[in-house]
Scaffold this active site. Sequence first.
Site, PDB file in Angstrom:
ATOM      1  N   ASP A  13    -115.603  56.689  23.352  1.00 11.15           N
ATOM      2  CA  ASP A  13    -115.651  57.344  24.666  1.00 11.15           C
ATOM      3  C   ASP A  13    -114.422  58.221  24.944  1.00 11.15           C
ATOM      4  OD1 ASP A  13    -118.066  56.048  25.118  1.00 11.15           O
ATOM      5  OD2 ASP A  13    -117.073  54.331  26.057  1.00 11.15           O
ATOM      6  N   GLU A  14    -113.848  58.785  23.917  1.00 12.54           N
ATOM      7  CA  GLU A  14    -112.646  59.617  24.079  1.00 12.54           C
ATOM      8  C   GLU A  14    -112.983  61.006  24.605  1.00 12.54           C
ATOM      9  OE1 GLU A  14    -113.600  58.204  21.233  1.00 12.54           O
ATOM     10  OE2 GLU A  14    -112.028  56.894  20.456  1.00 12.54           O
ATOM     11  N   LYS A  16    -115.526  62.753  22.677  1.00 14.40           N
ATOM     12  CA  LYS A  16    -115.920  63.418  21.423  1.00 14.40           C
ATOM     13  C   LYS A  16    -117.057  64.405  21.657  1.00 14.40           C
ATOM     14  CE  LYS A  16    -116.852  59.436  19.694  1.00 14.40           C
ATOM     15  NZ  LYS A  16    -116.327  58.591  20.778  1.00 14.40           N
ATOM     16  N   GLY A  40    -122.766  57.243  23.158  1.00 12.93           N
ATOM     17  CA  GLY A  40    -123.182  58.000  24.336  1.00 12.93           C
ATOM     18  C   GLY A  40    -122.211  59.153  24.489  1.00 12.93           C
ATOM     19  N   HIS A  41    -122.679  60.357  24.189  1.00  8.44           N
ATOM     20  CA  HIS A  41    -121.808  61.534  24.217  1.00  8.44           C
ATOM     21  C   HIS A  41    -122.251  62.450  25.357  1.00  8.44           C
ATOM     22  CE1 HIS A  41    -120.769  60.954  19.667  1.00  8.44           C
ATOM     23  NE2 HIS A  41    -120.464  59.919  20.420  1.00  8.44           N
ATOM     24  N   GLN A 224    -118.322  56.414  18.124  1.00  9.02           N
ATOM     25  CA  GLN A 224    -117.396  55.275  18.264  1.00  9.02           C
ATOM     26  C   GLN A 224    -115.941  55.754  18.069  1.00  9.02           C
ATOM     27  OE1 GLN A 224    -120.500  54.562  16.145  1.00  9.02           O
ATOM     28  NE2 GLN A 224    -121.238  54.311  18.207  1.00  9.02           N
ATOM     29  N   THR A 239    -117.638  47.750  15.763  1.00  9.72           N
ATOM     30  CA  THR A 239    -119.032  48.029  15.467  1.00  9.72           C
ATOM     31  C   THR A 239    -119.243  47.777  13.970  1.00  9.72           C
ATOM     32  OG1 THR A 239    -120.839  49.613  15.784  1.00  9.72           O
ATOM     33  CG2 THR A 239    -118.714  50.533  15.076  1.00  9.72           C
ATOM     34  N   PRO A 308    -118.603  48.883  33.387  1.00 14.07           N
ATOM     35  CA  PRO A 308    -117.292  49.456  33.720  1.00 14.07           C
ATOM     36  C   PRO A 308    -116.373  49.366  32.501  1.00 14.07           C
ATOM     37  CG  PRO A 308    -117.656  47.403  34.918  1.00 14.07           C
ATOM     38  CD  PRO A 308    -118.911  47.679  34.151  1.00 14.07           C
ATOM     39  N   LEU A 336    -106.820  64.800  30.866  1.00 14.62           N
ATOM     40  CA  LEU A 336    -105.461  64.914  31.400  1.00 14.62           C
ATOM     41  C   LEU A 336    -105.497  65.012  32.926  1.00 14.62           C
ATOM     42  CD1 LEU A 336    -102.576  65.130  30.180  1.00 14.62           C
ATOM     43  CD2 LEU A 336    -102.736  67.590  30.557  1.00 14.62           C
ATOM     44  N   VAL A 418    -109.182  69.363  30.677  1.00 12.19           N
ATOM     45  CA  VAL A 418    -108.782  69.063  32.062  1.00 12.19           C
ATOM     46  C   VAL A 418    -110.001  68.884  32.968  1.00 12.19           C
ATOM     47  CG1 VAL A 418    -106.492  70.131  31.910  1.00 12.19           C
ATOM     48  CG2 VAL A 418    -108.481  71.556  32.500  1.00 12.19           C
TER      49      VAL A 418
HETATM   50  P1  GDP Z   1    -117.647  60.236  23.857  1.00 12.41           P
HETATM   51  O1  GDP Z   1    -118.457  59.029  23.623  1.00 12.41           O
HETATM   52  O2  GDP Z   1    -116.362  60.227  23.087  1.00 12.41           O
HETATM   53  O3  GDP Z   1    -118.413  61.506  23.648  1.00 12.41           O
HETATM   54  O4  GDP Z   1    -117.225  60.212  25.397  1.00 12.41           O
HETATM   55  P2  GDP Z   1    -118.199  59.879  26.639  1.00 12.41           P
HETATM   56  O5  GDP Z   1    -119.069  61.046  26.884  1.00 12.41           O
HETATM   57  O6  GDP Z   1    -118.839  58.549  26.470  1.00 12.41           O
HETATM   58  O7  GDP Z   1    -117.127  59.667  27.783  1.00 12.41           O
HETATM   59  C1  GDP Z   1    -116.257  60.672  28.166  1.00 12.41           C
HETATM   60  C2  GDP Z   1    -116.502  60.996  29.637  1.00 12.41           C
HETATM   61  O8  GDP Z   1    -115.445  61.794  30.119  1.00 12.41           O
HETATM   62  C3  GDP Z   1    -117.761  61.825  29.849  1.00 12.41           C
HETATM   63  O9  GDP Z   1    -118.328  61.469  31.075  1.00 12.41           O
HETATM   64  C4  GDP Z   1    -117.245  63.276  29.881  1.00 12.41           C
HETATM   65  O10 GDP Z   1    -118.054  64.139  30.655  1.00 12.41           O
HETATM   66  C5  GDP Z   1    -115.923  63.061  30.555  1.00 12.41           C
HETATM   67  N1  GDP Z   1    -114.867  64.006  30.170  1.00 12.41           N
HETATM   68  C6  GDP Z   1    -114.614  64.541  28.953  1.00 12.41           C
HETATM   69  N2  GDP Z   1    -113.486  65.274  28.984  1.00 12.41           N
HETATM   70  C7  GDP Z   1    -113.025  65.201  30.256  1.00 12.41           C
HETATM   71  C8  GDP Z   1    -111.876  65.713  30.908  1.00 12.41           C
HETATM   72  O11 GDP Z   1    -111.039  66.387  30.337  1.00 12.41           O
HETATM   73  N3  GDP Z   1    -111.735  65.384  32.231  1.00 12.41           N
HETATM   74  C9  GDP Z   1    -112.625  64.619  32.912  1.00 12.41           C
HETATM   75  N4  GDP Z   1    -112.392  64.355  34.198  1.00 12.41           N
HETATM   76  N5  GDP Z   1    -113.715  64.113  32.313  1.00 12.41           N
HETATM   77  C10 GDP Z   1    -113.903  64.389  31.005  1.00 12.41           C
HETATM   78  P1  IMO Z   2    -119.248  56.489  21.609  1.00 11.44           P
HETATM   79  O1  IMO Z   2    -119.765  57.274  20.413  1.00 11.44           O
HETATM   80  C1  IMO Z   2    -117.548  52.846  23.221  1.00 11.44           C
HETATM   81  C2  IMO Z   2    -118.508  49.099  21.160  1.00 11.44           C
HETATM   82  C3  IMO Z   2    -119.284  48.093  21.991  1.00 11.44           C
HETATM   83  C4  IMO Z   2    -118.746  46.812  21.394  1.00 11.44           C
HETATM   84  C5  IMO Z   2    -118.616  47.144  19.919  1.00 11.44           C
HETATM   85  C6  IMO Z   2    -119.800  46.715  19.069  1.00 11.44           C
HETATM   86  O2  IMO Z   2    -119.912  56.820  22.875  1.00 11.44           O
HETATM   87  O3  IMO Z   2    -117.759  56.559  21.641  1.00 11.44           O
HETATM   88  P2  IMO Z   2    -122.273  47.702  18.776  1.00 11.44           P
HETATM   89  O4  IMO Z   2    -123.379  47.883  19.766  1.00 11.44           O
HETATM   90  O5  IMO Z   2    -121.848  48.956  18.095  1.00 11.44           O
HETATM   91  O6  IMO Z   2    -122.535  46.596  17.795  1.00 11.44           O
HETATM   92  O7  IMO Z   2    -121.016  47.180  19.663  1.00 11.44           O
HETATM   93  O8  IMO Z   2    -118.479  48.552  19.845  1.00 11.44           O
HETATM   94  N1  IMO Z   2    -119.107  50.454  21.072  1.00 11.44           N
HETATM   95  C7  IMO Z   2    -118.688  51.510  21.771  1.00 11.44           C
HETATM   96  N2  IMO Z   2    -117.748  51.612  22.730  1.00 11.44           N
HETATM   97  N3  IMO Z   2    -118.187  53.951  22.812  1.00 11.44           N
HETATM   98  C8  IMO Z   2    -119.108  53.880  21.827  1.00 11.44           C
HETATM   99  O9  IMO Z   2    -119.686  54.974  21.277  1.00 11.44           O
HETATM  100  C9  IMO Z   2    -119.423  52.603  21.290  1.00 11.44           C
HETATM  101  N4  IMO Z   2    -120.287  52.186  20.339  1.00 11.44           N
HETATM  102  C10 IMO Z   2    -120.072  50.860  20.208  1.00 11.44           C
HETATM  103  O10 IMO Z   2    -118.986  48.222  23.345  1.00 11.44           O
HETATM  104  O11 IMO Z   2    -117.455  46.552  21.886  1.00 11.44           O
HETATM  105 MG    MG Z   3    -119.388  57.532  24.712  1.00 15.40          MG
END
Ligand code: GDP
Ligand code: IMO
Ligand code: MG
Length: 428
Positions: A13-14, A16, A40-41, A224, A239, A308, A336, A418
Amino acid sequence: MPATILVGAQWGDEGKGRVADWLASDSDVVARYAGGDNAGHTVYVGSQVFKLHLIPSGILRERAVCLLGNGTVINPVNMVREIEELRAAGVAVDPQRLMISTRAHIITPAHIALDKASESALGAGKIGTTLRGIGPAYTDKTNRNGLRAGQMADSEAFADALYKHTTTANQRLMRDNAEPIDPHQSAVEYVEAAAKLKPFLCDTSAYINSRLKEGARVLCEGAQGTMLDIDHGDYPFVTSSSPTVGGALTGLGFGAKWVDRVVGVAKAFSTRVGSGPFPTELDGALADRLRGTGENFWDEFGTTTGRPRRCGWLDLIMLKYAADVNGFTELVLTKLDVLSGFDELLIGVGYQIDGTMIHGLPLTTAEQARVTPVYERVPGWHEPLGSVRTWAALPHTARAYIDRISDLLELPIHTVSVGPERDQLVQR
Ligand code: GDP
Ligand code: IMO
Ligand code: MG
């Protein structure tokens, strides 16, 4: 050289998805190499918000051909649903733009039931998985009795294989005191979905290699993050795949000679969803402040599960480890803007156990649970950053925060994000 590998540097969830969407604007092929719909991207495109689970973010850029490599695990029903949702949102998804490796593995209803059974058996010690059947699917793969995507090409044989698989899995489920599943009922929906996916099947390794030889630019979209890696993460709270750099090569089937860029993505703070160690974790008002209210898509609630996210300060010890494991050539820092409003920010720069500093990461899981971070305090900033578009317009303390991270990691940071929108990027 044309291949870029994008890797999450923390616990997933960085951001990506949003970074892949940016890099995809300049890519011919965008490929997922590991994981499944546990990912979840989130990607913002104008007024639309896309939440992609299996399909690479590149699908939102017309020029890119997208692949699901052999390292991925695919739930056919969820894959068909995602394709249909994208089509309904006006995105072209057809076999010319999306390919599935015949060597990818299939997640079945039995895998999902086994995931749930194993989590409930663990009770308080559970991993906190996404309950998408990921672990059991990879277990069958390495145990050499999994179902591969190529089997979907023959509906009758696929139905047979699924039936046999389900009856065997039912024995495991009953041993775990879980409800067995009806092998007929579960097969119908899956066989229907498999038939719809048949035209997308191909040898994605052969495709990627032929495109690389032509000079195409390939982006490998990680899912991940490094600390969730089956080998390099904090096992067992990981994972079951290899989200790190090596996973891109095994998960897609091309060689290291093509790779010239390894982009790490990290949030400007830390989050984790699921169980496991988190040395810089915060609780109370500070954690709530970083998590947000849950009103915005970008708030820290899981994209796949809605849980959460646990929140804390940036952990440089872990990021340094991620930089080494993956050989990052640069780091992109996201979110940021969320740090605006703090008088001072803390950066974890060392770990100690019982008051004694340790070198690098703890060696054992037991030690990991006892680690406490040592922090460096740096000045924060109060200006909102959402409309900043140039490096010079960033508050000087925000620039100093980025530079400090870059110095400590000995890694360039050319790009920060940002906000979630496509244009909310600042480049040095
Ligand atoms: P991923 O799994 O690494 O693709 O990240 P996720 O999509 O699960 O979670 C990142 C969340 O942060 C998403 O809701 C994005 O829309 C949001 N996001 C990404 N970059 C930024 C940013 O620079 N600022 C803010 N406020 N939100 C961001
Ligand atoms: P993205 O691509 C955040 C975590 C789960 C759990 C562990 C194992 O959106 O960054 P699993 O269902 O893979 O066997 O769960 O890994 N996890 C993630 N956490 N973002 C993800 O994907 C994740 N995919 C798995 O929460 O701790
Ligand atoms: Mg994600």
